[in-house]
Design a protein around this motif. Structure first.
Motif, mmCIF file in Angstrom:
data_model
loop_
_atom_site.group_PDB
_atom_site.id
_atom_site.type_symbol
_atom_site.label_atom_id
_atom_site.label_comp_id
_atom_site.label_asym_id
_atom_site.label_seq_id
_atom_site.Cartn_x
_atom_site.Cartn_y
_atom_site.Cartn_z
ATOM 1 N N ASP A 129 22.902 17.547 -37.129
ATOM 2 C CA ASP A 129 22.211 18.029 -38.327
ATOM 3 C C ASP A 129 21.575 16.907 -39.143
ATOM 4 O OD1 ASP A 129 22.986 20.623 -37.713
ATOM 5 O OD2 ASP A 129 24.767 20.564 -39.010
ATOM 6 N N SER A 130 21.722 15.670 -38.685
ATOM 7 C CA SER A 130 21.307 14.520 -39.507
ATOM 8 C C SER A 130 19.800 14.334 -39.585
ATOM 9 C CB SER A 130 21.946 13.237 -38.964
ATOM 10 O OG SER A 130 21.381 12.900 -37.694
ATOM 11 N N GLY A 131 19.081 14.822 -38.587
ATOM 12 C CA GLY A 131 17.632 14.652 -38.574
ATOM 13 C C GLY A 131 17.153 13.380 -37.916
ATOM 14 N N ILE A 132 18.072 12.551 -37.436
ATOM 15 C CA ILE A 132 17.662 11.341 -36.719
ATOM 16 C C ILE A 132 18.275 11.356 -35.319
ATOM 17 C CG2 ILE A 132 17.406 10.011 -38.837
ATOM 18 C CD1 ILE A 132 20.022 8.621 -38.239
ATOM 19 N N ALA A 133 17.775 10.460 -34.459
ATOM 20 C CA ALA A 133 18.267 10.396 -33.090
ATOM 21 C C ALA A 133 19.734 9.964 -33.082
ATOM 22 C CB ALA A 133 17.421 9.420 -32.276
ATOM 23 N N TRP A 134 20.492 10.508 -32.146
ATOM 24 C CA TRP A 134 21.908 10.158 -32.087
ATOM 25 C C TRP A 134 22.418 10.260 -30.650
ATOM 26 C CZ3 TRP A 134 25.643 13.908 -30.665
ATOM 27 C CH2 TRP A 134 25.165 15.224 -30.586
ATOM 28 N N THR A 135 23.451 9.489 -30.408
ATOM 29 C CA THR A 135 24.158 9.501 -29.131
ATOM 30 C C THR A 135 25.647 9.527 -29.432
ATOM 31 O OG1 THR A 135 22.429 8.096 -28.158
ATOM 32 C CG2 THR A 135 24.485 8.335 -26.919
ATOM 33 N N ALA A 136 26.370 10.420 -28.797
ATOM 34 C CA ALA A 136 27.833 10.452 -28.926
ATOM 35 C C ALA A 136 28.431 9.993 -27.605
ATOM 36 C CB ALA A 136 28.318 11.857 -29.268
ATOM 37 N N LEU A 137 29.124 8.885 -27.652
ATOM 38 C CA LEU A 137 29.763 8.329 -26.459
ATOM 39 C C LEU A 137 31.143 8.955 -26.314
ATOM 40 C CD1 LEU A 137 28.836 4.588 -27.030
ATOM 41 C CD2 LEU A 137 27.534 6.332 -25.786
ATOM 42 N N ARG A 138 31.259 9.898 -25.395
ATOM 43 C CA ARG A 138 32.546 10.546 -25.167
ATOM 44 C C ARG A 138 33.368 9.658 -24.234
ATOM 45 N NH1 ARG A 138 30.854 17.001 -24.706
ATOM 46 N NH2 ARG A 138 30.343 17.237 -26.922
ATOM 47 N N ASN A 139 34.070 8.709 -24.859
ATOM 48 C CA ASN A 139 34.774 7.669 -24.117
ATOM 49 C C ASN A 139 36.030 8.200 -23.445
ATOM 50 O OD1 ASN A 139 32.943 5.646 -24.887
ATOM 51 N ND2 ASN A 139 34.006 5.331 -26.816
ATOM 52 N N GLY A 140 36.236 7.755 -22.205
ATOM 53 C CA GLY A 140 37.476 8.069 -21.513
ATOM 54 C C GLY A 140 38.646 7.356 -22.153
ATOM 55 N N ALA A 141 39.844 7.807 -21.849
ATOM 56 C CA ALA A 141 41.063 7.208 -22.410
ATOM 57 C C ALA A 141 41.115 5.732 -22.053
ATOM 58 C CB ALA A 141 42.292 7.935 -21.874
ATOM 59 N N TYR A 142 41.207 4.871 -23.073
ATOM 60 C CA TYR A 142 41.182 3.428 -22.801
ATOM 61 C C TYR A 142 42.344 2.686 -23.455
ATOM 62 C CZ TYR A 142 38.770 3.200 -27.388
ATOM 63 O OH TYR A 142 38.422 3.324 -28.719
ATOM 64 N N GLY A 143 43.405 3.407 -23.814
ATOM 65 C CA GLY A 143 44.563 2.746 -24.395
ATOM 66 C C GLY A 143 45.299 1.874 -23.395
ATOM 67 N N PRO A 144 46.208 1.020 -23.871
ATOM 68 C CA PRO A 144 46.984 0.149 -22.977
ATOM 69 C C PRO A 144 47.815 0.968 -21.995
ATOM 70 C CG PRO A 144 47.218 -0.522 -25.282
ATOM 71 C CD PRO A 144 46.533 0.804 -25.297
ATOM 72 N N GLY A 190 22.235 12.973 -27.675
ATOM 73 C CA GLY A 190 23.371 13.875 -27.635
ATOM 74 C C GLY A 190 24.580 13.224 -26.989
ATOM 75 N N PRO A 191 25.531 14.039 -26.532
ATOM 76 C CA PRO A 191 26.769 13.485 -25.964
ATOM 77 C C PRO A 191 26.612 13.041 -24.516
ATOM 78 C CG PRO A 191 26.884 15.887 -26.029
ATOM 79 C CD PRO A 191 25.596 15.503 -26.699
ATOM 80 N N VAL A 192 27.202 11.888 -24.200
ATOM 81 C CA VAL A 192 27.290 11.386 -22.824
ATOM 82 C C VAL A 192 28.715 10.879 -22.611
ATOM 83 C CG1 VAL A 192 24.850 10.768 -22.605
ATOM 84 C CG2 VAL A 192 26.471 9.081 -23.480
ATOM 85 N N THR A 193 29.169 10.915 -21.371
ATOM 86 C CA THR A 193 30.535 10.499 -21.066
ATOM 87 C C THR A 193 30.560 9.069 -20.539
ATOM 88 O OG1 THR A 193 31.219 12.767 -20.587
ATOM 89 C CG2 THR A 193 32.593 11.006 -19.682
ATOM 90 N N PHE A 194 31.373 8.239 -21.170
ATOM 91 C CA PHE A 194 31.647 6.884 -20.698
ATOM 92 C C PHE A 194 33.072 6.890 -20.147
ATOM 93 C CE2 PHE A 194 28.836 3.543 -23.065
ATOM 94 C CZ PHE A 194 27.717 4.137 -22.544
ATOM 95 N N ALA A 195 33.205 6.969 -18.844
ATOM 96 C CA ALA A 195 34.540 7.025 -18.242
ATOM 97 C C ALA A 195 34.483 6.433 -16.846
ATOM 98 C CB ALA A 195 35.041 8.473 -18.175
ATOM 99 N N ALA A 196 35.648 6.037 -16.364
ATOM 100 C CA ALA A 196 35.753 5.489 -15.015
ATOM 101 C C ALA A 196 35.290 6.523 -13.982
ATOM 102 C CB ALA A 196 37.193 5.070 -14.743
ATOM 103 N N PRO A 197 34.868 6.076 -12.808
ATOM 104 C CA PRO A 197 34.344 7.013 -11.809
ATOM 105 C C PRO A 197 35.411 7.749 -11.009
ATOM 106 C CG PRO A 197 34.119 4.763 -11.012
ATOM 107 C CD PRO A 197 34.638 4.667 -12.417
ATOM 108 N N THR A 198 36.680 7.446 -11.268
ATOM 109 C CA THR A 198 37.764 8.103 -10.530
ATOM 110 C C THR A 198 38.847 8.553 -11.496
ATOM 111 O OG1 THR A 198 37.362 6.686 -8.600
ATOM 112 C CG2 THR A 198 39.454 7.863 -8.680
ATOM 113 N N ALA A 199 39.270 9.815 -11.367
ATOM 114 C CA ALA A 199 40.354 10.350 -12.192
ATOM 115 C C ALA A 199 41.662 10.280 -11.408
ATOM 116 C CB ALA A 199 40.053 11.793 -12.591
#
Length: 280
Positions: A129-144, A190-199
């Motif tokens: 709703d902001s009116g400007i370009a945006w990207t949401a990085l849906r990051n995979g779990a990256y905790g220790p 919009g939203p894109v996923t940043f995650a490892a290629p193997t689950a």
């Protein structure tokens, strides 16, 4: 100029380090709560300004002149994170920022029982709703991984609740990919996923850990309530334990199951695997 928030934290700080390898320091700014903690960036020519999500006026000043702003999401579940993120989005709009890149979470969709999903969903809506370009990085779990798996090296056992496949991702790989995105010619809307290629699952972890350790590492599935009780005995408040339990519930329901090729594409190499990280 590229402005990074939360630059004295783990993900934000690593992102700035990778940006410094790609663009001149004078084209990088950081917005931090405590400027004294960012002196190492000042010494390298980065613009450092005070800003926090609680202070919209300071945010507008710290975002001044930026074409892109990386909004690193807040992580205090006791705060009204959506309101704080709204302050940041509105400050970016007021400062004339052309694109906001927001660190969201994999599986930030309706129905996900993992509670932080709710504020990520709401923040993505604010961006839309902001009116400007945006990207949401849906990051995979990256905790220790040690925090995730528990004391398996000592006990020979991974004893956690029922889980599901998750593309566990190295935080520094995510930071590097964010820097590539911010510094490069490519952009995503919009939203894109940043995650490892193997689950992988905890069963897979046990197999990998067994191979690395040269001994059998057992996977034990704990009943949810037993796990919560064990956490309480170890000193974790019940509310916090039940909050963490929602992550396992989401994983077993498949909300984090989808891997992504985008991270490897941006890095130009394969991301670190869980075997790489366990062996480190």
């Amino acid at each position: 100029m590229i402005v990074v928030t939360g630059a004295t934290g783990g993900l934000g700080g690593a992102t700035v380090e990778h940006l410094l390898q790609r663009v001149p320091a004078g084209e990088i700014g950081v917005s931090v709560r405590d400027t004294a903690k960012a002196q190492h960036f000042v010494d390298r020519g980065v613009r450092v300004r005070q800003g926090s999500y609680e202070d919209p006026a300071a945010l507008r000043d710290s975002f001044a002149g930026a074409e892109q702003v990386l909004l690193v999401s807040g992580n205090d579940p006791a705060s009204d994170l959506v309101s704080l993120h709204r302050n940041a989005v509105e400050a970016a709009v007021a400062a004339g920022v052309r694109r906001i890149v927001y660190t969201s979470q994999q599986g930030a969709i309706a129905g996900n029982p993992y509670r932080p999903s709710e504020f990520h969903i709401d923040t993505e809506a604010l961006l839309g709703d902001s009116g400007i370009a945006w990207t949401a990085l849906r990051n995979g779990a990256y905790g220790p991984l040690d925090q995730l798996l528990g004391p398996w090296q000592r006990t020979g056992e991974i004893a956690q609740p029922e889980d599901g496949p998750v593309p566990y991702t190295d935080r520094d790989d995510i930071a590097e990919a964010i820097a590539v995105l911010l510094a490069g010619a490519r952009s995503f809307d919009g939203p894109v996923t940043f995650a490892a290629p193997t689950a992988v699952t905890f069963d897979d972890f046990a197999t990998i850990a067994s191979r690395l350790a040269g001994r059998t590492i057992k996977r034990t599935v704990l009943d949810d309530e037993q796990w919560v009780a064990d956490q309480i005995v170890s000193g974790v408040p019940e509310q916090a334990a039940r909050f963490l339990l929602t992550w396992y519930q989401a994983a077993r329901a498949g909300y984090f199951a989808e891997p992504s090729p985008l991270l490897a594409d941006l890095l130009g190499r394969e991301p670190r695997t869980v075997a790489d990280r366990l062996a480190a």
